[in-house]
Design a protein around this motif. Sequence first.
Motif, PDB file in Angstrom:
ATOM      1  N   VAL A 233       0.855  -1.191   0.000  1.00 34.34           N
ATOM      2  CA  VAL A 233       0.000   0.000   0.000  1.00 34.34           C
ATOM      3  C   VAL A 233       0.885   1.233   0.000  1.00 34.34           C
ATOM      4  CG1 VAL A 233      -1.929  -1.114   1.173  1.00 34.34           C
ATOM      5  CG2 VAL A 233      -0.134  -0.019   2.516  1.00 34.34           C
ATOM      6  N   ASP A 234       0.344   2.344  -0.478  1.00 34.55           N
ATOM      7  CA  ASP A 234       1.060   3.622  -0.454  1.00 34.55           C
ATOM      8  C   ASP A 234       0.815   4.307   0.886  1.00 34.55           C
ATOM      9  OD1 ASP A 234       2.083   3.326  -2.993  1.00 34.55           O
ATOM     10  OD2 ASP A 234       0.437   4.393  -3.965  1.00 34.55           O
ATOM     11  N   VAL A 235       1.875   4.802   1.485  1.00 37.58           N
ATOM     12  CA  VAL A 235       1.750   5.565   2.734  1.00 37.58           C
ATOM     13  C   VAL A 235       2.555   6.847   2.600  1.00 37.58           C
ATOM     14  CG1 VAL A 235       1.424   3.511   4.167  1.00 37.58           C
ATOM     15  CG2 VAL A 235       3.726   4.404   3.810  1.00 37.58           C
ATOM     16  N   LEU A 236       2.164   7.852   3.346  1.00 39.63           N
ATOM     17  CA  LEU A 236       2.926   9.094   3.406  1.00 39.63           C
ATOM     18  C   LEU A 236       3.882   9.006   4.588  1.00 39.63           C
ATOM     19  CD1 LEU A 236       0.214  11.812   2.653  1.00 39.63           C
ATOM     20  CD2 LEU A 236       2.102  11.081   1.188  1.00 39.63           C
TER      21      LEU A 236
ATOM     22  N   THR B  92       5.946   9.723  -0.553  1.00 39.13           N
ATOM     23  CA  THR B  92       5.102   8.536  -0.648  1.00 39.13           C
ATOM     24  C   THR B  92       5.979   7.299  -0.750  1.00 39.13           C
ATOM     25  OG1 THR B  92       3.345   9.771  -1.755  1.00 39.13           O
ATOM     26  CG2 THR B  92       3.301   7.380  -1.969  1.00 39.13           C
TER      27      THR B  92
ATOM     28  N   GLN C 217       5.887   2.801  -0.741  1.00 37.29           N
ATOM     29  CA  GLN C 217       5.119   1.567  -0.788  1.00 37.29           C
ATOM     30  C   GLN C 217       5.644   0.644   0.299  1.00 37.29           C
ATOM     31  OE1 GLN C 217       5.005  -0.447  -4.569  1.00 37.29           O
ATOM     32  NE2 GLN C 217       3.068   0.507  -5.107  1.00 37.29           N
TER      33      GLN C 217
ATOM     34  N   ALA D  66       1.668  -1.030   7.419  1.00 42.30           N
ATOM     35  CA  ALA D  66       0.992   0.267   7.430  1.00 42.30           C
ATOM     36  C   ALA D  66       0.374   0.494   8.806  1.00 42.30           C
ATOM     37  CB  ALA D  66      -0.083   0.314   6.342  1.00 42.30           C
TER      38      ALA D  66
ATOM     39  N   GLY E 155      -3.049   5.954   9.437  1.00 37.82           N
ATOM     40  CA  GLY E 155      -2.121   6.659   8.562  1.00 37.82           C
ATOM     41  C   GLY E 155      -2.837   7.527   7.549  1.00 37.82           C
TER      42      GLY E 155
ATOM     43  N   THR F 277      -3.104   9.092   3.847  1.00 35.75           N
ATOM     44  CA  THR F 277      -2.679   8.816   2.470  1.00 35.75           C
ATOM     45  C   THR F 277      -2.923  10.006   1.550  1.00 35.75           C
ATOM     46  OG1 THR F 277      -4.835   7.792   1.986  1.00 35.75           O
ATOM     47  CG2 THR F 277      -3.057   6.335   2.732  1.00 35.75           C
ATOM     48  N   ASP F 278      -3.682  10.978   2.008  1.00 35.14           N
ATOM     49  CA  ASP F 278      -3.999  12.166   1.208  1.00 35.14           C
ATOM     50  C   ASP F 278      -3.875  13.383   2.112  1.00 35.14           C
ATOM     51  OD1 ASP F 278      -4.985  14.185  -0.371  1.00 35.14           O
ATOM     52  OD2 ASP F 278      -6.829  13.136  -0.939  1.00 35.14           O
TER      53      ASP F 278
ATOM     54  N   ASP G 262      -6.794  15.375   3.531  1.00 35.92           N
ATOM     55  CA  ASP G 262      -7.546  14.971   4.720  1.00 35.92           C
ATOM     56  C   ASP G 262      -7.148  15.789   5.948  1.00 35.92           C
ATOM     57  OD1 ASP G 262      -8.742  13.059   3.152  1.00 35.92           O
ATOM     58  OD2 ASP G 262      -7.410  11.440   3.800  1.00 35.92           O
TER      59      ASP G 262
ATOM     60  N   GLN H  68       5.571   7.294   9.690  1.00 32.78           N
ATOM     61  CA  GLN H  68       4.388   7.372   8.858  1.00 32.78           C
ATOM     62  C   GLN H  68       3.528   8.528   9.360  1.00 32.78           C
ATOM     63  OE1 GLN H  68       2.227   3.736   8.114  1.00 32.78           O
ATOM     64  NE2 GLN H  68       4.086   2.505   8.125  1.00 32.78           N
TER      65      GLN H  68
END
Length: 246
Positions: free
Chosen positions: A40-43, A64, A66, A72, A76, A78-79, A82, A97
């Motif tokens: 998954v993609d995480v910031l 970003t 993976q 994860a 967390g 991801t955008d 938010d 994260q």
Amino acid sequence: MRRRLLAATAALLLTAAGTVVLLAYVRGADARALAGVQTVDVLVVDQPVAAGTPAGELAALVRTEQVPAKAAVPGGVTDLGDLAGQVATTDLQPGEQLLAARFAAPEDLTAPGTVAAPDGAAEVSLLLEPQRAVGGRLAAGDTVGVHVSLVEGKTTHSVLHGVLVTQVQGGPSATPDAGTADTASVGGAAPTTSLLVTLGLRAEQAEAVVFGMEQGTVWLSLEPEGTDTSGTEVLTPGTVYSKDYS
């Protein structure tokens, strides 16, 4: 002489062919391994972020990555959208994260590094050793479970869940290594001094916490959104090993 030359040439060709086959196998194995791991993609924080930094300034400070889905961290972000209109409630270090619990609206901050207690709640502070406060990793905005062990009664129970941490003083946590996405797995020296953790509690909850501090010991567990808190019960010497933990 010619036979030796032909034999040497053949040996080199066989070696080269074997190398190509081996490389192809290894690459195929890597591809098969990657295919079996869900990512998954995480910031992730890329540069230090000071408490109070607006979320609108984070674009140049995060990256970003993976990571395997199991790595994860719950809660967390991801955008960055938010977090619109919010600010960091604590210092963020490279490798962490990005967690929603580390941000709040400016009007909810009563002082740097603090968040306001829920409406109608009081605040109670606990002086805890690092191992009883998630190794010193707690920060304002986190939610925790409160577990009480009574010495005389020889009982342990999770008495509260989802309690808001409004401030943490002392015992700074170890700085994560750059490039480490999961703060839970970050190594390094743990803090050695006690922490003063302040919780936002309703009156009846505050009673339970104070009672635990006076009559036994209190442990806090980090409980991000989505943590399963079911299945708890009062544990005694006679029941602790009879419970099914599978």
